[in-house]
Design a protein around this motif. Structure first.
Motif, short mmCIF file in Angstrom:
data_model
loop_
_atom_site.label_atom_id
_atom_site.label_comp_id
_atom_site.label_asym_id
_atom_site.label_seq_id
_atom_site.Cartn_x
_atom_site.Cartn_y
_atom_site.Cartn_z
N LYS A 737 25.38 5.44 16.90
CA LYS A 737 24.53 6.18 17.86
C LYS A 737 23.18 6.52 17.23
O LYS A 737 22.17 6.63 17.93
CB LYS A 737 25.24 7.45 18.32
N MET A 738 23.15 6.71 15.91
CA MET A 738 21.90 7.05 15.24
C MET A 738 20.91 5.89 15.25
O MET A 738 19.74 6.07 14.90
CB MET A 738 22.16 7.48 13.80
N LEU A 740 20.01 4.54 17.97
CA LEU A 740 19.27 4.73 19.22
C LEU A 740 18.04 5.59 18.95
O LEU A 740 17.91 6.20 17.89
CB LEU A 740 20.17 5.41 20.25
N ALA A 745 19.90 9.74 20.62
CA ALA A 745 20.95 9.79 19.60
C ALA A 745 21.54 11.20 19.49
O ALA A 745 22.76 11.36 19.36
CB ALA A 745 20.39 9.34 18.26
N CYS A 779 15.50 8.07 11.53
CA CYS A 779 16.55 8.83 10.85
C CYS A 779 16.11 9.21 9.44
O CYS A 779 16.42 10.30 8.96
CB CYS A 779 17.83 8.01 10.79
#
Length: 884
Positions: A737-738, A740, A745, A779
């Motif tokens: 998901k990270m 995204l 996210a 991220c």
């Protein structure tokens, strides 16, 4: 188990378990130094020439030490040079004479004892150097950077005495068994001496015990004829548990502080209509002109302020023309909620008002960026990277709570407040010249980047309004009515800003406060503005709110008697609306380890945990109580749910879970500490068979999980009943998901990582603000920002307004202000007595938080003069079960 693992077990069983995992990322630098010590021992055993040996070790350290372990660019070279100095000092001062030398000599002994629930039958030890001289004496030497415990020839505790050293006892017993016909001696040598300073390396063994501790077998048997094994068993079986604050695994071991949402039954009932007194109605209906409201504790002043806002709006005043100023953001939010209008008045703090004035006029004052704690510390770290070295300070642990960066910022604050000359006089032992130079560099960079401090918002806004009459008039024309709450805590500059935003000649200014609750003198706050208000505005009207709707008559009488001694005050004598028949209870000689029993006794009278507040002078006392309650819960099951004194965003469970996930994504799955925390929080009992590799690598090699980069990783999307596999599946799916966009996210992570009953709203809201304000897109960027917040101890707080409130509230007197509780336990009343009026006001604030029941706990009987003054208003309850 090894002797070091046995020491960990003696401290705590959880410490032993975590140490046995050999967590990667925990002590790599120390492991590298110990590898260098083994190289040193091997070279000595092989007779390697001294200079060649040191050169080889230096090359090893230069390649083994990583840049990422150090905060400053030059620290790696400095660390290598310093460590080589330790080794060279040892070689020069401790030459091994003619004889046989063996490196890394292992021993193993048998024991029959138990420690903290773990059976101890075999213990392994090792002599870094085993030396046999010509006379036949065998000497086992353990080399280390520092001792595992504070061993000393002068120690009082058995486990800290030289002949209480677990490592030396294991080695002595092992060598005695291996060489029964020889004389045996054991020594432990630390490379770092307590006499070493950042600027000076002391002579080796400058004082007995500084570097070497040890004893011979004959010396030991003369004192302990039962032998080393029996002595060791006695130490193990009688070991004291180590305090969590002293443990290197404290962060890993501590139970995550998960805040859960309120149950439906905890939602408060609808608020009943309020009936206002004559004096309150007079405040609400006050028209134009200045007004001073002297409102004591529990007098309903917040309700009166809210009602006055509604009254003004109901009489045709436009909401946006009303300015209500509160002391804190939280108070502003609460007032907005109580007013309950979408298009309501302007409610803010003085600092946020000042910031808005400045940002609206950046064309005059320049770009404004408010510097938080992380911004200030990050900037200072960059300055120190290039500034000349300061003398007499340690650059180790530079980012820690009491490290160099925090110390320097306190020095800078002192200089700004008292001046350079006073700083030089006050701290003659410091490198004041160097510190002043660093401050010059810091200030220049600080202002070049457009930063301002929290308090500079006020001073700059005051300067702007005084220098620019047009801007001042525009601000004054923005508001018809100004109301200021908690005015007794304003400092001189804040009071000046209030005067500048009020439009003359109407001066429609209402101030509300209680001079007896002025408790922020340590940061410049004073009740002076409230006391001088009639002189500033001679036409001002005074209204006293002296009816206390909160506390019982017994508590109010005690508070009145205590505060009446102060001279610098607006005389307000409170009157209660009801009696309980129970005076405040004084318990002398209270022992803090009995705290859970007192809480349980109160709850047995029908009170909930959430009805109880524990108030102390500082966080230090509260944290001690929290540790005791946590430990008692683990030892005896006497669990008392409590809220910690302060909750910081960077310490929050949700924040740390996301940070751990990001660290695994950015730095790789070989990071043991974040992975161990995540797995433990998900209910896994983490183990590791191969200590040489990471937890993740060990689990993959054993085939109990799927590698994240393998074709089998897709199986993580399938349901499973295996706890460990399910936890890794959660981590894997969260990582996907990270990938995204961050905003999307975060929505997915909230659902993937946390159950619906966990409080996540406030933390995720803050993270979205950080992403927006700092323009974060990846991220990696988010990890850097969040890791800096953790490393520098960001002071942003979270309040968990949607959390289950059935917990004992742990508060300092300052944090308790504005709150009330059915039961208040004042812990350590003697801590409030320093002989000035502010201490008496602080205690006054604390005791007036109580509605019905007030306990006054005194640790040292007879020490509190306040209790002697109030003896007629309190009852003494000598409860022996709480005294030891």
């Amino acid at each position: 188990m090894t002797s070091k693992e046995l020491i960990a077990l003696m401290g705590c069983s959880r410490m032993y378990r975590l140490r046995s995992l050999s967590l990667k990322g925990q002590t790599e630098k120390n492991l590298c130094f110990h590898a260098a010590l083994r190289m040193l021992a091997k070279g000595m055993a092989e007779g390697t020439e001294r200079q060649a040996l040191l050169q080889g070790i230096k090359r090893f350290l230069e390649s083994a030490y990583r840049e990422e372990w150090f905060c400053l660019d030059w620290q790696k070279d400095k660390a290598v040079s310093r460590d080589m100095g330790y080794l060279a000092r040892f070689l020069s001062a401790y030459p091994v004479g003619a004889g046989k030398v063996i490196a890394d000599y292992p021993v193993e002994i048998g024991l029959s004892c138990e420690c903290n629930g773990v059976a101890v039958d075999r213990v392994q030890g090792k002599a870094t150097i085993l030396y046999e001289d010509k006379g036949g004496m065998v000497t086992g030497i353990i080399l280390c950077r520092r001792f595992e415990r504070p061993y000393s020839y002068y120690a009082r505790k058995e486990e800290n005495k030289v002949m209480g050293s677990v490592e030396l006892l294991v080695l002595l017993e092992g060598l005695t068994q291996r060489f029964p016909d020889r004389k045996v001696r054991v020594q432990m040598i630390r490379m770092v001496s307590p006499a070493d300073t950042p600027d000076r390396m002391a002579a080796f063994e400058e004082k007995r015990g500084n570097n070497i501790i040890g004893f011979s077998g004959d010396e030991f048997r003369a004192l302990y004829p039962q032998g080393a094994a029996r002595r060791l068993c006695s130490l193990v079986e009688n070991a004291e548990l180590m305090g969590c604050s002293d443990c290197m695994y404290g962060e890993m071991c501590r139970k995550p502080n998960i805040m859960y949402r309120k149950n439906q039954k905890d939602v408060p009932a609808a608020v009943k209509p309020v009936t206002f007194s004559k004096e309150q109605k007079e405040v609400i209906g006050h028209g134009k002109g200045p007004l001073r409201v002297c409102a004591g504790p529990g007098s309903g002043k917040t309700a009166v302020l809210v009602e006055r806002v509604r009254h003004l709006i109901g009489n045709g005043v436009q909401p946006e023309r009303i300015l209500a100023i509160t002391f804190t953001k939280k108070a502003a939010q609460e007032m907005e909620e109580r007013i309950g209008m979408k298009e309501g008045p302007v409610v803010c703090t003085l600092h946020s008002l000042a910031f808005r004035i400045l940002t609206e006029h950046e064309y005059l004052v320049g770009t404004i960026r408010l510097a938080g704690v992380v911004d200030q510390k990050s900037l200072l770290l960059k300055i120190l990277n290039h500034a000349p070295l300061l003398e007499g300070v340690s650059y180790e642990g530079i980012t820690m709570k009491y490290g160099l960066i925090s110390t320097l910022l306190k020095d800078f604050e002192y200089i700004d407040r008292h001046g350079k000359d006073n700083f030089v006089i006050a701290f003659p032992k410091k490198d004041t010249g160097g510190i002043l130079h660093v401050k010059e560099l810091y200030d220049a960079a600080f202002h070049e980047m457009g930063y301002i401090t929290y308090d500079e918002q006020i001073t700059m806004a005051v300067g702007l309004l005084k220098e620019r009459p047009g801007i001042r008039e525009a601000v004054q024309e923005s508001y018809d009515y100004v109301m200021v709450d908690e005015v007794q805590d304003l400092d001189t500059c804040q009071a000046e800003l209030v005067g500048l935003i009020v439009r003359p000649p109407e001066n429609n200014l209402m101030i509300c406060g209680d001079a007896d609750q002025s408790i922020y003198e340590f940061r410049g706050g004073s009740n002076r503005y409230m006391l001088d208000f009639p002189g500033i505005y001679p036409e001002a009207k005074d209204i006293w709110l002296q009816k206390n709707y909160r506390s019982s008559d017994e508590i109010v009488k005690m508070a009145n008697r205590m505060i009446a001694v102060n001279r610098d005050r607006v005389e307000v004598e409170m009157h209660s609306c009801y009696r309980t028949g129970f005076k405040p209870v004084h318990i002398p000689g209270f022992c803090m380890k009995r705290f859970p029993e007192l809480i349980r006794e109160i709850c047995s009278k029908g009170y909930r945990y959430g009805d109880i507040a524990v108030i102390a002078r500082t966080n230090k006392e509260l944290n001690g109580l929290c540790e005791i309650m946590s430990r008692r819960a683990g030892e005896s099951g006497m669990a008392v749910p409590f809220s910690r004194p302060k909750y910081y965003l960077c310490q929050d469970f949700v924040f740390r879970t996301l940070l751990d996930l990001l660290e695994l994504m950015v730095r790789g799955m070989q990071q043991d500490m974040p992975l161990c925390r995540l797995l433990t929080a998900m209910g896994c009992d983490v183990d590791k068979v191969d200590r040489r590799c990471s937890i993740y690598q060990d689990h993959v090699s054993r085939g109990i999980i799927y590698a994240f980069d393998s074709s089998e990783a897709g199986l993580y999307y399938l349901p499973t009943k295996e706890t460990l596999l399910n936890a890794y599946g959660t981590i894997y799916r969260a990582m996907q998901k990270m990938c995204l966009p961050l905003w999307q996210a975060l929505d997915g992570l909230e659902k993937e990582l946390f159950s619906e009953d966990v409080c996540t709203k406030e933390v995720f809201g803050r993270l979205r603000e950080i992403i927006r304000d700092k323009k974060i897109h990846s991220c990696g960027q988010l990890y850097e920002v969040m890791d800096a917040m953790r490393m520098f101890g960001d002071d942003s707080r979270v309040y968990y307004s949607d959390a289950d409130g059935d917990r004992v509230h742990m508060l300092t007197a300052h944090d308790s202000k504005g709150k009330e509780f059915p039961v208040v336990i004042l812990y350590g009343i003697e801590d409030f007595e320093d002989g000035n009026e502010e201490d008496r006001r602080t205690l006054y604030v604390a005791v007036t938080r109580a509605r019905k029941v007030l306990f006054l706990l005194e640790r040292y009987p007879g020490k509190s003069s306040f209790l002697r003054e109030m003896s007629e208003c309190i009852s003494i309850n000598r409860r022996e079960r709480y005294e030891n």
